[in-house]
Design a protein around this motif. Structure first.
Motif, PDB file in Angstrom:
ATOM      1  N   LYS A   1     -14.586 -10.418  12.047  1.00 56.44           N
ATOM      2  CA  LYS A   1     -14.845 -10.593  13.240  1.00 56.44           C
ATOM      3  C   LYS A   1     -14.037 -10.456  14.366  1.00 56.44           C
ATOM      4  O   LYS A   1     -14.018  -9.694  15.330  1.00 56.44           O
ATOM      5  CB  LYS A   1     -15.986 -11.866  13.528  1.00 56.44           C
ATOM      6  N   GLU A   2     -12.680 -11.153  14.132  1.00 61.81           N
ATOM      7  CA  GLU A   2     -11.710 -11.144  15.081  1.00 61.81           C
ATOM      8  C   GLU A   2     -11.027  -9.789  15.013  1.00 61.81           C
ATOM      9  O   GLU A   2     -10.455  -9.174  16.046  1.00 61.81           O
ATOM     10  CB  GLU A   2     -10.657 -12.092  14.652  1.00 61.81           C
ATOM     11  N   VAL A   3     -10.773  -9.012  13.759  1.00 62.04           N
ATOM     12  CA  VAL A   3     -10.520  -7.630  13.898  1.00 62.04           C
ATOM     13  C   VAL A   3     -11.424  -6.673  14.511  1.00 62.04           C
ATOM     14  O   VAL A   3     -10.844  -5.751  15.102  1.00 62.04           O
ATOM     15  CB  VAL A   3     -10.479  -7.313  12.307  1.00 62.04           C
ATOM     16  N   ILE A   4     -12.582  -7.155  14.552  1.00 62.74           N
ATOM     17  CA  ILE A   4     -13.583  -5.877  15.188  1.00 62.74           C
ATOM     18  C   ILE A   4     -13.497  -6.127  16.715  1.00 62.74           C
ATOM     19  O   ILE A   4     -13.501  -5.161  17.347  1.00 62.74           O
ATOM     20  CB  ILE A   4     -14.935  -6.367  14.665  1.00 62.74           C
ATOM     21  N   GLU A   5     -13.057  -7.426  17.131  1.00 60.55           N
ATOM     22  CA  GLU A   5     -12.860  -7.468  18.496  1.00 60.55           C
ATOM     23  C   GLU A   5     -11.524  -6.911  18.950  1.00 60.55           C
ATOM     24  O   GLU A   5     -11.524  -6.359  19.903  1.00 60.55           O
ATOM     25  CB  GLU A   5     -12.736  -9.042  18.671  1.00 60.55           C
ATOM     26  N   ALA A   6     -10.541  -7.080  18.179  1.00 69.78           N
ATOM     27  CA  ALA A   6      -9.237  -6.413  18.277  1.00 69.78           C
ATOM     28  C   ALA A   6      -9.167  -4.642  18.598  1.00 69.78           C
ATOM     29  O   ALA A   6      -8.505  -4.232  19.259  1.00 69.78           O
ATOM     30  CB  ALA A   6      -8.313  -6.830  17.441  1.00 69.78           C
ATOM     31  N   VAL A   7     -10.197  -4.330  17.711  1.00 74.21           N
ATOM     32  CA  VAL A   7     -10.098  -2.607  17.574  1.00 74.21           C
ATOM     33  C   VAL A   7     -11.366  -2.207  18.667  1.00 74.21           C
ATOM     34  O   VAL A   7     -11.220  -0.906  18.850  1.00 74.21           O
ATOM     35  CB  VAL A   7     -10.493  -2.126  16.258  1.00 74.21           C
ATOM     36  N   LYS A   8     -12.019  -2.787  19.012  1.00 77.69           N
ATOM     37  CA  LYS A   8     -12.999  -2.462  20.027  1.00 77.69           C
ATOM     38  C   LYS A   8     -12.729  -1.447  20.924  1.00 77.69           C
ATOM     39  O   LYS A   8     -13.399  -0.455  21.465  1.00 77.69           O
ATOM     40  CB  LYS A   8     -13.916  -3.653  20.672  1.00 77.69           C
ATOM     41  N   PRO A   9     -11.385  -1.644  21.701  1.00 73.29           N
ATOM     42  CA  PRO A   9     -11.146  -0.809  22.814  1.00 73.29           C
ATOM     43  C   PRO A   9     -10.948   0.459  22.482  1.00 73.29           C
ATOM     44  O   PRO A   9     -10.386   1.576  23.195  1.00 73.29           O
ATOM     45  CB  PRO A   9     -10.012  -1.642  23.494  1.00 73.29           C
ATOM     46  N   TYR A  10     -10.679   0.738  21.068  1.00 73.51           N
ATOM     47  CA  TYR A  10     -10.152   1.788  20.462  1.00 73.51           C
ATOM     48  C   TYR A  10     -10.924   2.663  19.548  1.00 73.51           C
ATOM     49  O   TYR A  10     -11.835   2.022  19.058  1.00 73.51           O
ATOM     50  CB  TYR A  10      -8.730   1.641  19.648  1.00 73.51           C
ATOM     51  N   LYS A  11     -10.738   4.011  19.572  1.00 78.17           N
ATOM     52  CA  LYS A  11     -11.875   4.762  18.844  1.00 78.17           C
ATOM     53  C   LYS A  11     -11.040   4.895  17.323  1.00 78.17           C
ATOM     54  O   LYS A  11      -9.919   5.526  17.081  1.00 78.17           O
ATOM     55  CB  LYS A  11     -11.946   6.085  19.130  1.00 78.17           C
ATOM     56  N   LEU A  12     -11.568   4.455  16.322  1.00 75.06           N
ATOM     57  CA  LEU A  12     -11.222   4.537  15.021  1.00 75.06           C
ATOM     58  C   LEU A  12     -11.857   5.706  13.974  1.00 75.06           C
ATOM     59  O   LEU A  12     -13.059   5.742  14.158  1.00 75.06           O
ATOM     60  CB  LEU A  12     -11.401   3.231  14.088  1.00 75.06           C
ATOM     61  N   SER A  13     -11.096   6.374  13.378  1.00 79.76           N
ATOM     62  CA  SER A  13     -11.729   7.340  12.865  1.00 79.76           C
ATOM     63  C   SER A  13     -11.398   7.500  11.249  1.00 79.76           C
ATOM     64  O   SER A  13     -11.694   8.018  10.227  1.00 79.76           O
ATOM     65  CB  SER A  13     -11.374   8.863  13.259  1.00 79.76           C
ATOM     66  N   TYR A  14     -10.408   6.280  10.998  1.00 81.33           N
ATOM     67  CA  TYR A  14      -9.998   5.953   9.610  1.00 81.33           C
ATOM     68  C   TYR A  14     -10.565   4.482   9.282  1.00 81.33           C
ATOM     69  O   TYR A  14     -11.050   3.846  10.330  1.00 81.33           O
ATOM     70  CB  TYR A  14      -8.538   6.194   9.400  1.00 81.33           C
ATOM     71  N   PRO A  15     -10.612   4.269   8.026  1.00 82.51           N
ATOM     72  CA  PRO A  15     -10.958   2.855   7.762  1.00 82.51           C
ATOM     73  C   PRO A  15     -10.477   1.526   8.294  1.00 82.51           C
ATOM     74  O   PRO A  15      -9.294   1.783   8.798  1.00 82.51           O
ATOM     75  CB  PRO A  15     -11.093   2.850   6.116  1.00 82.51           C
ATOM     76  N   ILE A  16     -11.245   0.507   8.204  1.00 84.70           N
ATOM     77  CA  ILE A  16     -10.391  -0.827   8.520  1.00 84.70           C
ATOM     78  C   ILE A  16     -10.072  -1.434   7.128  1.00 84.70           C
ATOM     79  O   ILE A  16     -11.032  -1.539   6.417  1.00 84.70           O
ATOM     80  CB  ILE A  16     -11.451  -1.590   9.123  1.00 84.70           C
ATOM     81  N   ALA A  17      -8.990  -1.527   6.550  1.00 85.43           N
ATOM     82  CA  ALA A  17      -8.769  -1.914   5.375  1.00 85.43           C
ATOM     83  C   ALA A  17      -8.317  -3.468   5.378  1.00 85.43           C
ATOM     84  O   ALA A  17      -7.558  -4.086   6.358  1.00 85.43           O
ATOM     85  CB  ALA A  17      -7.356  -1.289   4.855  1.00 85.43           C
ATOM     86  N   PHE A  18      -8.648  -4.087   4.236  1.00 90.12           N
ATOM     87  CA  PHE A  18      -8.174  -5.505   3.773  1.00 90.12           C
ATOM     88  C   PHE A  18      -7.297  -5.555   2.726  1.00 90.12           C
ATOM     89  O   PHE A  18      -7.566  -5.062   1.710  1.00 90.12           O
ATOM     90  CB  PHE A  18      -9.607  -6.289   3.392  1.00 90.12           C
ATOM     91  N   ASP A  19      -6.169  -5.911   3.117  1.00 87.82           N
ATOM     92  CA  ASP A  19      -4.760  -5.932   2.365  1.00 87.82           C
ATOM     93  C   ASP A  19      -4.688  -7.400   1.589  1.00 87.82           C
ATOM     94  O   ASP A  19      -4.417  -8.477   2.452  1.00 87.82           O
ATOM     95  CB  ASP A  19      -3.621  -5.591   3.305  1.00 87.82           C
ATOM     96  N   ILE A  20      -5.000  -7.216   0.449  1.00 87.22           N
ATOM     97  CA  ILE A  20      -5.010  -8.811  -0.326  1.00 87.22           C
ATOM     98  C   ILE A  20      -3.724  -8.539  -1.361  1.00 87.22           C
ATOM     99  O   ILE A  20      -3.724  -7.617  -2.162  1.00 87.22           O
ATOM    100  CB  ILE A  20      -6.141  -9.249  -0.698  1.00 87.22           C
ATOM    101  N   GLU A  21      -2.860  -9.333  -1.541  1.00 84.16           N
ATOM    102  CA  GLU A  21      -1.733  -9.319  -2.354  1.00 84.16           C
ATOM    103  C   GLU A  21      -1.415 -10.421  -3.220  1.00 84.16           C
ATOM    104  O   GLU A  21      -2.268 -11.470  -2.980  1.00 84.16           O
ATOM    105  CB  GLU A  21      -0.634  -8.660  -1.612  1.00 84.16           C
ATOM    106  N   TYR A  22      -0.200 -10.475  -3.703  1.00 78.43           N
ATOM    107  CA  TYR A  22       0.214 -11.611  -4.715  1.00 78.43           C
ATOM    108  C   TYR A  22       0.685 -12.905  -3.789  1.00 78.43           C
ATOM    109  O   TYR A  22       1.634 -13.553  -4.275  1.00 78.43           O
ATOM    110  CB  TYR A  22       1.343 -11.140  -5.691  1.00 78.43           C
ATOM    111  N   GLU A  23      -0.209 -13.455  -3.120  1.00 78.53           N
ATOM    112  CA  GLU A  23       0.007 -14.707  -2.333  1.00 78.53           C
ATOM    113  C   GLU A  23      -0.350 -15.861  -3.353  1.00 78.53           C
ATOM    114  O   GLU A  23      -1.425 -15.595  -4.217  1.00 78.53           O
ATOM    115  CB  GLU A  23      -0.633 -14.849  -1.226  1.00 78.53           C
ATOM    116  N   SER A  24       0.058 -17.080  -3.422  1.00 77.39           N
ATOM    117  CA  SER A  24      -0.157 -18.077  -4.593  1.00 77.39           C
ATOM    118  C   SER A  24      -1.645 -18.661  -4.087  1.00 77.39           C
ATOM    119  O   SER A  24      -2.185 -18.928  -5.097  1.00 77.39           O
ATOM    120  CB  SER A  24       0.712 -19.315  -4.404  1.00 77.39           C
TER     121      SER A  24
END
Length: 207
Positions: free
Chosen positions: A80-103
């Motif tokens: 939801k906070e990412v959606i608010e952050a990108v609202k002023p901008y036109k996206l034509s590529y995805p919003i990606a969720f980057d999950i990696e090797y955190e403990s």
């Protein structure tokens, strides 16, 4: 049709977007930031500058979030906070969720990790954006529980290989050096270079 792209984050400060565009780059994947354990967004210090500059130069744009979310509820908040952050901008590529090797993920439950990813992506697509998971192939196999069944695009980068699929549609990113499918999202000091080969990227993302 071939599309060339870069990804940018806090590691790249002064990007001359007009020169980037003139060099033949078509798209940029911009790091929107990272989220705390509770899902609160910490915006990338250069997010607004990067996304505004890329769009002003005529590039297509997508974003990614690096995750420290520890629950599905936190992941939904992050989305939801990412959606608010990108609202002023036109996206034509995805919003990606980057999950990696955190403990918090390697020492946790595969099902909880899967629920976290799905919660974020569900929220993104419910808002009308195109959602995508980013992780290594090893992480996908070791720390997520049959995530492929969720039906989302999965961008895996392992041993310099990328596999990105959704339903019957496929897209590949290529490293210019060895032509191996690849996309670097977290290049430490310089933008990563990628190519996308599809008939129409925008149509692909919006089908």
């Amino acid at each position: 049709m071939t599309k060339n792209g870069i990804d940018v984050s806090y590691a790249q400060n002064n990007v001359n977007w007009q020169k980037v565009k003139a060099s033949g780059v078509d798209f940029a994947i911009v790091r929107v930031g990272w989220c705390y354990n509770n899902g609160a967004l910490k915006e990338d210090v250069h997010f607004k500058k990067h996304i505004s500059g890329a769009l002003a130069a005529g590039l297509d744009v997508g974003v990614y979030l690096y995750s420290y979310a520890t629950t599905a509820e936190a992941a939904r908040r992050a989305a939801k906070e990412v959606i608010e952050a990108v609202k002023p901008y036109k996206l034509s590529y995805p919003i990606a969720f980057d999950i990696e090797y955190e403990s918090i993920y390697t020492g946790g439950s595969k099902q909880v990790n899967t629920d976290i990813c799905k919660a974020f992506l569900d929220e993104i697509e419910a808002a009308g954006y195109y959602a995508m998971l980013y992780c290594s192939k090893d992480f996908l196999d070791t720390y997520l529980d049959h995530f492929e069944a969720a039906g989302y695009d999965i961008q895996t980068n392992s041993s310099r290989q990328l596999n990105w699929e959704r339903a019957k549609k496929e897209e590949w990113f290529y490293d210019d050096h060895n032509k191996t499918p690849i996309l670097h999202l977290n290049a430490p000091n310089q933008p990563a270079v990628a190519k996308a080969v599809v008939e129409s990227i925008k149509d692909y993302f919006r089908k």
